[in-house]
Motif scaffolding. Structure first.
Motif, short mmCIF file in Angstrom:
data_model
loop_
_atom_site.label_atom_id
_atom_site.label_comp_id
_atom_site.label_asym_id
_atom_site.label_seq_id
_atom_site.Cartn_x
_atom_site.Cartn_y
_atom_site.Cartn_z
N ARG A 69 13.19 56.12 105.68
CA ARG A 69 12.47 56.36 106.94
C ARG A 69 11.11 56.98 106.68
O ARG A 69 10.12 56.62 107.32
CB ARG A 69 13.31 57.25 107.86
N ALA A 70 11.05 57.92 105.75
CA ALA A 70 9.78 58.57 105.44
C ALA A 70 8.77 57.57 104.89
O ALA A 70 7.57 57.65 105.18
CB ALA A 70 10.00 59.70 104.43
N ALA A 71 9.26 56.60 104.11
CA ALA A 71 8.38 55.60 103.52
C ALA A 71 7.85 54.62 104.55
O ALA A 71 6.88 53.90 104.29
CB ALA A 71 9.11 54.84 102.41
N ASP A 72 8.47 54.56 105.72
CA ASP A 72 8.00 53.66 106.78
C ASP A 72 6.59 54.00 107.24
O ASP A 72 5.92 53.17 107.85
CB ASP A 72 8.95 53.70 107.98
N HIS A 73 6.16 55.23 106.98
CA HIS A 73 4.86 55.69 107.48
C HIS A 73 3.80 55.68 106.39
O HIS A 73 2.80 56.39 106.47
CB HIS A 73 5.00 57.10 108.05
N SER A 74 4.02 54.86 105.36
CA SER A 74 3.09 54.84 104.22
C SER A 74 1.81 54.07 104.52
O SER A 74 0.83 54.19 103.78
CB SER A 74 3.78 54.23 103.00
N TYR A 84 6.26 50.31 98.69
CA TYR A 84 6.36 51.76 98.74
C TYR A 84 7.80 52.19 99.06
O TYR A 84 8.32 53.14 98.47
CB TYR A 84 5.40 52.33 99.80
N ARG A 85 8.46 51.49 99.96
CA ARG A 85 9.86 51.80 100.28
C ARG A 85 10.77 51.58 99.07
O ARG A 85 11.70 52.35 98.84
CB ARG A 85 10.32 50.92 101.45
N THR A 177 10.53 50.47 89.57
CA THR A 177 10.04 49.90 90.82
C THR A 177 9.42 48.53 90.59
O THR A 177 9.67 47.58 91.34
CB THR A 177 9.01 50.84 91.47
N ASP A 178 8.61 48.40 89.56
CA ASP A 178 7.98 47.12 89.26
C ASP A 178 9.02 46.04 88.99
O ASP A 178 8.88 44.89 89.46
CB ASP A 178 7.05 47.26 88.05
N ARG A 179 10.07 46.38 88.25
CA ARG A 179 11.09 45.38 87.93
C ARG A 179 11.86 44.96 89.18
O ARG A 179 12.12 43.78 89.40
CB ARG A 179 12.06 45.96 86.89
#
Length: 208
Positions: A69-74, A84-85, A177-179
């Protein structure tokens, strides 16, 4: 003897530490000793050992959902926000020492497995809504089967995170994350313009 609210928090922290140290809770004596409370406090606050375990794992799952949820505001485009999520989820699981216990060592009771199933179901429902948002934003093709894609992504990410948590040395958050992002974009890319993927879907992960 600790006051009830303090005792409840102390038991949660002690049970979590016991799981991290030993992978399971053999009996309540080790937990109550860590917490500095009586065995009766477990039954008063949680009803049983399973109730205590459920509360510990519920906190873990709530934390995972809060990270999303926090990442939704990126900000940024839909694809950039999704990247980002993805990073936020990797960061949460890599940073929480309880994650390998749940995802690799397993759980002690079917009730705990049911908690995770409910959590994953909520994540999948959110993924369906999110993929539809991507379609409305023209970031995803209209012919993408969002229900199948969401199920595939959630199940696949769960298993992939478990594998990454086992690796020695463990990859960095950015590498993991990249993978994962590579596989995510491969799942949702049907019909996407190649230029759009090149411009947005392969940008380096946003760092906190």
């Amino acid at each position: 003897m600790a006051r009830p609210p303090v005792a409840r928090r102390a038991l949660l922290d002690a049970a979590r530490a016991e799981l991290i140290d030993n992978g399971r809770i053999e009996d309540l004596s080790s937990v109550v000793k860590r917490a500095g409370v009586s065995t009766g406090a477990v039954y008063h606050h949680f009803g049983s050992k399973i109730g205590l375990l459920a509360a510990v794992y519920n906190e873990f799952f709530d934390g995972a959902e809060a990270a999303l949820r926090a990442a939704d505001h990126s900000g940024g485009s839909w694809l950039q926000r999704e990247q980002y999520r993805t990073r936020a989820m990797v960061q949460y699981y890599f940073g929480n020492p309880l994650a390998p216990v749940l995802m690799y060592a397993g759980v002690e009771h079917s009730a705990i497995a049911e908690l995770e199933a409910t959590h994953l179901s909520r994540i999948a429902e959110g993924a369906v809504r999110n993929l539809r948002d991507g379609q409305r934003a023209n970031a995803l093709p209209v012919d993408l089967d969002v229900e199948l894609a969401a199920a595939y992504l959630v199940g696949g990410l769960r298993r992939a995170l478990a594998i990454l948590l086992r690796r020695t040395p463990r990859p960095t958050v950015d590498t993991a994350t990249d993978r994962l992002w590579h596989f995510i974009t491969a799942t949702i890319r049907t019909g996407l313009p190649a230029r759009q993927l090149a411009d947005e879907g392969t940008k380096p992960a946003i760092t906190a």
